[in-house]
Scaffold this active site. Sequence first.
Site, mmCIF file in Angstrom:
data_model
loop_
_atom_site.group_PDB
_atom_site.id
_atom_site.type_symbol
_atom_site.label_atom_id
_atom_site.label_comp_id
_atom_site.label_asym_id
_atom_site.label_seq_id
_atom_site.Cartn_x
_atom_site.Cartn_y
_atom_site.Cartn_z
ATOM 1 N N ASP A 1 -5.589 2.891 -4.281
ATOM 2 C CA ASP A 1 -6.414 2.679 -3.044
ATOM 3 C C ASP A 1 -7.036 4.377 -2.620
ATOM 4 O O ASP A 1 -8.194 4.386 -1.713
ATOM 5 C CB ASP A 1 -7.157 0.859 -2.405
ATOM 6 N N ARG A 2 -5.750 4.840 -1.729
ATOM 7 C CA ARG A 2 -6.419 5.700 -0.852
ATOM 8 C C ARG A 2 -6.182 7.421 -1.705
ATOM 9 O O ARG A 2 -5.314 6.814 -3.001
ATOM 10 C CB ARG A 2 -5.235 5.792 0.123
ATOM 11 N N SER B 1 0.602 -1.392 0.053
ATOM 12 C CA SER B 1 -0.038 0.312 0.573
ATOM 13 C C SER B 1 0.547 1.305 -0.075
ATOM 14 O O SER B 1 1.861 1.389 -0.862
ATOM 15 C CB SER B 1 -1.255 0.195 1.679
ATOM 16 N N HIS B 2 0.536 1.548 1.178
ATOM 17 C CA HIS B 2 1.304 3.442 1.273
ATOM 18 C C HIS B 2 2.920 3.244 1.696
ATOM 19 O O HIS B 2 3.266 3.817 2.071
ATOM 20 C CB HIS B 2 0.424 4.298 2.353
ATOM 21 N N LYS C 1 -11.305 0.611 -1.407
ATOM 22 C CA LYS C 1 -11.306 2.383 -1.559
ATOM 23 C C LYS C 1 -10.865 2.476 -3.389
ATOM 24 O O LYS C 1 -9.775 1.294 -4.049
ATOM 25 C CB LYS C 1 -10.880 2.474 -0.207
ATOM 26 N N ASP D 1 -0.746 2.383 -4.545
ATOM 27 C CA ASP D 1 -1.927 1.135 -5.437
ATOM 28 C C ASP D 1 -3.293 1.358 -5.080
ATOM 29 O O ASP D 1 -3.930 0.829 -5.604
ATOM 30 C CB ASP D 1 -2.054 -0.144 -4.546
ATOM 31 N N ASP E 1 -2.514 6.280 -3.065
ATOM 32 C CA ASP E 1 -1.055 5.969 -2.839
ATOM 33 C C ASP E 1 -0.411 4.756 -3.415
ATOM 34 O O ASP E 1 -1.151 5.121 -4.773
ATOM 35 C CB ASP E 1 -1.808 5.400 -2.279
ATOM 36 N N GLU F 1 -13.064 5.993 4.812
ATOM 37 C CA GLU F 1 -12.499 5.673 5.918
ATOM 38 C C GLU F 1 -11.448 7.292 6.390
ATOM 39 O O GLU F 1 -10.906 7.390 5.446
ATOM 40 C CB GLU F 1 -11.283 4.540 6.337
HETATM 41 C C1 G16 Z 1 -5.365 -0.767 5.136
HETATM 42 C C2 G16 Z 1 -6.738 -1.044 5.475
HETATM 43 C C3 G16 Z 1 -7.250 0.069 5.290
HETATM 44 C C4 G16 Z 1 -7.259 0.954 7.280
HETATM 45 C C5 G16 Z 1 -5.659 0.691 6.846
HETATM 46 C C6 G16 Z 1 -5.575 1.391 8.295
HETATM 47 O O1 G16 Z 1 -5.265 0.807 3.959
HETATM 48 O O2 G16 Z 1 -6.931 -1.649 3.708
HETATM 49 O O3 G16 Z 1 -8.964 -0.152 5.822
HETATM 50 O O4 G16 Z 1 -7.723 1.677 7.484
HETATM 51 O O5 G16 Z 1 -5.529 -0.161 6.604
HETATM 52 O O6 G16 Z 1 -5.384 1.104 8.827
HETATM 53 P P1 G16 Z 1 -4.345 0.262 10.925
HETATM 54 O O7 G16 Z 1 -4.908 1.774 11.463
HETATM 55 O O8 G16 Z 1 -4.712 -0.344 10.777
HETATM 56 O O9 G16 Z 1 -2.230 1.191 9.822
HETATM 57 P P2 G16 Z 1 -4.245 0.131 3.438
HETATM 58 O O10 G16 Z 1 -4.165 1.827 2.174
HETATM 59 O O11 G16 Z 1 -3.226 0.324 3.497
HETATM 60 O O12 G16 Z 1 -4.022 -1.177 2.316
#
Ligand code: G16
Length: 542
Positions: free
Chosen positions: A281-282, A112-113, A377, A279, A277, A364
């Site tokens: 989704d953000r 992800s990010h 997302k 991938d 980000d 979120e």
């Molecule tokens: C993932 C999840 C999201 C979540 C986020 C934050 O995002 O897909 O639903 O809100 O992690 O998670 P945490 O607060 O546990 O670090 P992504 O974009 O990293 O896949």
Amino acid sequence: MPAIPTNPFQDQRPGTSGLRKKTREFQQPRYVENFVQSIFDVLEGDVREKTLVIGGDGRYYNRTAIQTIWRIAAGNGFGTILVARGCILSTPAMSAVIRKRSALGGLILSASHNPGGEDGDFGIKYNTHNGGPAPEAFTEKIYQRTLTIDRYLTVEHPDLDLDKEGAVTVGDSKIIIFDPLEDYTALMQSLFDFDALSEYLKTGFRMTFDAMHGSTGPYAHHIFERSLGAADSSIVMRGNPLEDFGGGHPDPNLVYAADFVAKLNTPDGPDFGAACDADGDRNMILGRNFFVSPGDSLAMIAEHVPDCVPGYRRGLMGVARSLPTSTAVDRVAAAAGIKCYETPTGWKYFGNLLDAGLCTLCGEESFGTGSSHMREKDGLWAALCWLSILAHTRKSVSDVAHDHWKKFGRSYFQRHDYEGLDSAAAAKMIEDLRAKLPSLRDQTLSGMLVAVADDYCYRDPVDQSDTENSGIRIVFTEGSRIVCRLSGTGTEGATLRLYLERYQKDLSDDDLGLALSPLSQVAHDLMEIKRRFGLDGPTLVT
Ligand code: G16
């Protein structure tokens, strides 16, 4: 098919969103093989007639892992294995492809990010038939299997040319290298009025999009420039995917995308900016000199899309947000007479609600917004929603926000992260706070009366499953909230996330930090952050 003996690893339990580790951990011999074979071992039924999709965010080690994974998929006898050309498939595009092609599931290679590279992070996530992240019960089965695995299945075959579309048959499997842009673009065209957006982009309105060298670059070039015909070819910034994201931290927020933010914060800057980000989704939404916090963005999208986006003309069935996300969208839902669901953190919790038609939009605080069009997302979708709102209302981003606040009041919101904490000490802090909760009820803290103090338990309204301990919340009678939990996506130590929200019905131009400082002080004192970690404040504020 050769069955290769292997020994289990003890640390392959998926977190909030798949298995995320340091890249070097994934580079250990058999680490990828074990995890992927464990996923295939817990799939139900025969996979011979089934399709599996494979793609990633373009980060370092994607290509090596994909060559390993398609072989294991073939070794397990999948009928069709779809591999994204160039190994680039954003997370939302994966969701779109799985749904459109009725695939059994897909493997997304991304952290992800989180930063990429040999010293960065890597990850593997399995998405199921509905296009969404595998639910908790399924990821737990995967983990249990990783603890006993003793062999993986594979085929002997040279590497494939992953940059050229085409098909090859290996054993009983057909492996197809496909165009990753096609299904996603068609889905966006089915929701948005591309003609109206294209016209708007010709009126002198200026937008910019930051792909942060992640996977959305090719999609953004394709959609904004080729499909919408934006005359300005500099709309997309950092649009070429790089294995190390150009050394950056591909997380679209005010800190990690500071240079992008600066571009908008000039008198003659663009009218609108969106960033995604790695991938895809953000998303982060900006106007000129204006930041839209993720909870507000969700609420404003919910307020406007029924009027501004053809795909939502029939109205919204309901909305959903995770516990820590600001309650701004709750008020839009109440005004529209629809339900707002409050879930634990993690997109997987929206899946049942969306599948059951209980909600249309979800979001979120972690810069995620999406809808029933898929089960992830979707950053570019959020950018297109905002572009549609601006095109339809002919207002600036700042005016859309201020008009919303005038109508619904404003949730002042910030997330304070305390990163790199000792894991055991962080767990102890949460345990101690949990023990204090019963004594906090009806107490007055910094002049605010506590209405609720508990560790949130979510009962899924569709399958009635319970998720306990999904975040400590202290809610005050006037609507302010403190929520805290430990991150489930980090790869080093523990990260405490403290979410602060203060609601004001009548609009004032209070400074965000000042508005939230009483809540931050209460949280600091209750958790004894200074005593435990020697920290006076957060390491990151978003
Ligand atoms: C993932 C999840 C999201 C979540 C986020 C934050 O995002 O897909 O639903 O809100 O992690 O998670 P945490 O607060 O546990 O670090 P992504 O974009 O990293 O896949």
